[in-house]
Write an enzyme that holds these catalytic residues in place. Structure first.
Site, PDB file in Angstrom:
ATOM      1  N   GLU A  88       0.833  -1.213   0.000  1.00 43.55           N
ATOM      2  CA  GLU A  88       0.000   0.000   0.000  1.00 43.55           C
ATOM      3  C   GLU A  88       0.870   1.266   0.000  1.00 43.55           C
ATOM      4  O   GLU A  88       0.595   2.202  -0.746  1.00 43.55           O
ATOM      5  CB  GLU A  88      -0.903  -0.033   1.237  1.00 43.55           C
ATOM      6  CG  GLU A  88      -1.887   1.112   1.323  1.00 43.55           C
ATOM      7  CD  GLU A  88      -2.637   1.133   2.649  1.00 43.55           C
ATOM      8  OE1 GLU A  88      -3.008   0.058   3.180  1.00 43.55           O
ATOM      9  OE2 GLU A  88      -2.842   2.240   3.175  1.00 43.55           O
ATOM     10  N   HIS A  93       8.481  -0.359   5.652  1.00 42.66           N
ATOM     11  CA  HIS A  93       8.016  -0.246   7.034  1.00 42.66           C
ATOM     12  C   HIS A  93       7.822  -1.631   7.621  1.00 42.66           C
ATOM     13  O   HIS A  93       7.361  -2.550   6.953  1.00 42.66           O
ATOM     14  CB  HIS A  93       6.731   0.578   7.127  1.00 42.66           C
ATOM     15  CG  HIS A  93       5.660   0.171   6.161  1.00 42.66           C
ATOM     16  ND1 HIS A  93       5.690   0.504   4.811  1.00 42.66           N
ATOM     17  CD2 HIS A  93       4.535  -0.556   6.331  1.00 42.66           C
ATOM     18  CE1 HIS A  93       4.614   0.014   4.219  1.00 42.66           C
ATOM     19  NE2 HIS A  93       3.907  -0.655   5.123  1.00 42.66           N
ATOM     20  N   HIS A  95       5.784  -3.769  10.272  1.00 38.70           N
ATOM     21  CA  HIS A  95       4.587  -3.797  11.116  1.00 38.70           C
ATOM     22  C   HIS A  95       4.919  -4.574  12.380  1.00 38.70           C
ATOM     23  O   HIS A  95       5.375  -5.730  12.301  1.00 38.70           O
ATOM     24  CB  HIS A  95       3.447  -4.557  10.425  1.00 38.70           C
ATOM     25  CG  HIS A  95       2.864  -3.911   9.208  1.00 38.70           C
ATOM     26  ND1 HIS A  95       1.707  -3.161   9.245  1.00 38.70           N
ATOM     27  CD2 HIS A  95       3.267  -3.923   7.906  1.00 38.70           C
ATOM     28  CE1 HIS A  95       1.416  -2.739   8.017  1.00 38.70           C
ATOM     29  NE2 HIS A  95       2.349  -3.198   7.185  1.00 38.70           N
TER      30      HIS A  95
HETATM   31  P1  AMP Z   1       1.352  -1.980   3.555  1.00 37.63           P
HETATM   32  O1  AMP Z   1       2.008  -0.975   2.651  1.00 37.63           O
HETATM   33  O2  AMP Z   1       0.500  -2.965   2.812  1.00 37.63           O
HETATM   34  O3  AMP Z   1       2.352  -2.664   4.459  1.00 37.63           O
HETATM   35  O4  AMP Z   1       0.360  -1.201   4.501  1.00 37.63           O
HETATM   36  C1  AMP Z   1       0.527   0.145   4.841  1.00 37.63           C
HETATM   37  C2  AMP Z   1       0.053   0.379   6.248  1.00 37.63           C
HETATM   38  O5  AMP Z   1       0.193   1.770   6.526  1.00 37.63           O
HETATM   39  C3  AMP Z   1      -1.406   0.015   6.520  1.00 37.63           C
HETATM   40  O6  AMP Z   1      -1.490  -0.852   7.648  1.00 37.63           O
HETATM   41  C4  AMP Z   1      -2.075   1.373   6.793  1.00 37.63           C
HETATM   42  O7  AMP Z   1      -3.098   1.309   7.751  1.00 37.63           O
HETATM   43  C5  AMP Z   1      -0.910   2.215   7.273  1.00 37.63           C
HETATM   44  N1  AMP Z   1      -1.060   3.638   7.018  1.00 37.63           N
HETATM   45  C6  AMP Z   1      -1.348   4.245   5.841  1.00 37.63           C
HETATM   46  N2  AMP Z   1      -1.402   5.586   5.985  1.00 37.63           N
HETATM   47  C7  AMP Z   1      -1.136   5.830   7.289  1.00 37.63           C
HETATM   48  C8  AMP Z   1      -1.048   7.022   8.079  1.00 37.63           C
HETATM   49  N3  AMP Z   1      -1.247   8.229   7.546  1.00 37.63           N
HETATM   50  N4  AMP Z   1      -0.736   6.901   9.398  1.00 37.63           N
HETATM   51  C9  AMP Z   1      -0.527   5.677   9.941  1.00 37.63           C
HETATM   52  N5  AMP Z   1      -0.600   4.520   9.258  1.00 37.63           N
HETATM   53  C10 AMP Z   1      -0.907   4.584   7.953  1.00 37.63           C
END
Ligand code: AMP
Length: 130
Positions: A88, A93, A95
């Site tokens: 996404e 990052h 988790h």
């Molecule tokens: P992924 O790239 O699939 O690992 O997921 C991206 C993660 O970033 C997801 O769990 C989202 O909920 C989180 N996310 C996206 N935008 C924000 C934000 N502005 N603040 C905190 N978390 C975010």
């Protein structure tokens, strides 16, 4: 264009901040799988984990380990799970997710928190960082 995480790191977008070093930044995931779900990111904007230079890769893991201990101390859970996806947001990052069941890692089960709850969790985790 800067990623949403770079904007968070620069303070252009708000977040529930957990910790910051010269090279890394941690904050609560806005759409958490579980209370305490935290993201650890390198300030360096790199899309994919395996594109990180080795020093940043190992530095990120050390930083995430430190934050993981603080989460484990703060949030009652069986253990803290770690996963790296990035489909996404194209900015590496880690988790960190407090786990009680396998479902907590599924990204289909989400918890809704109020701003006050996010703030309380972030502050409690911050206080438990050694
Ligand atoms: P992924 O790239 O699939 O690992 O997921 C991206 C993660 O970033 C997801 O769990 C989202 O909920 C989180 N996310 C996206 N935008 C924000 C934000 N502005 N603040 C905190 N978390 C975010």
């Amino acid at each position: 264009m800067a990623t949403v995480f770079t904007k968070i790191i620069k303070g252009e977008i708000p977040c529930y901040k957990i910790a910051e070093t010269e090279d890394f930044f941690a904050f609560l995931d806005i759409n958490p799988n579980a209370k305490g779900h935290t993201l650890c990111v390198p300030k360096k904007e790199v899309n994919k984990l395996l594109d990180l230079d080795e020093e940043t890769y190992t530095g990120l893991m050390q930083f995430a380990r430190k934050i993981g201990f603080a989460i484990e101390k703060t949030i009652p859970c069986n253990r803290v799970g770690m996963t790296i996806i990035g489909l996404e947001v194209p900015h590496v990052h880690v988790h960190l997710i407090p786990l009680n069941t396998m479902e907590d890692m599924s990204f289909s089960k989400k918890v809704k928190l109020t701003s006050e709850e996010f703030q309380k969790i972030a502050s409690a985790i911050r206080e438990n960082i050694d």
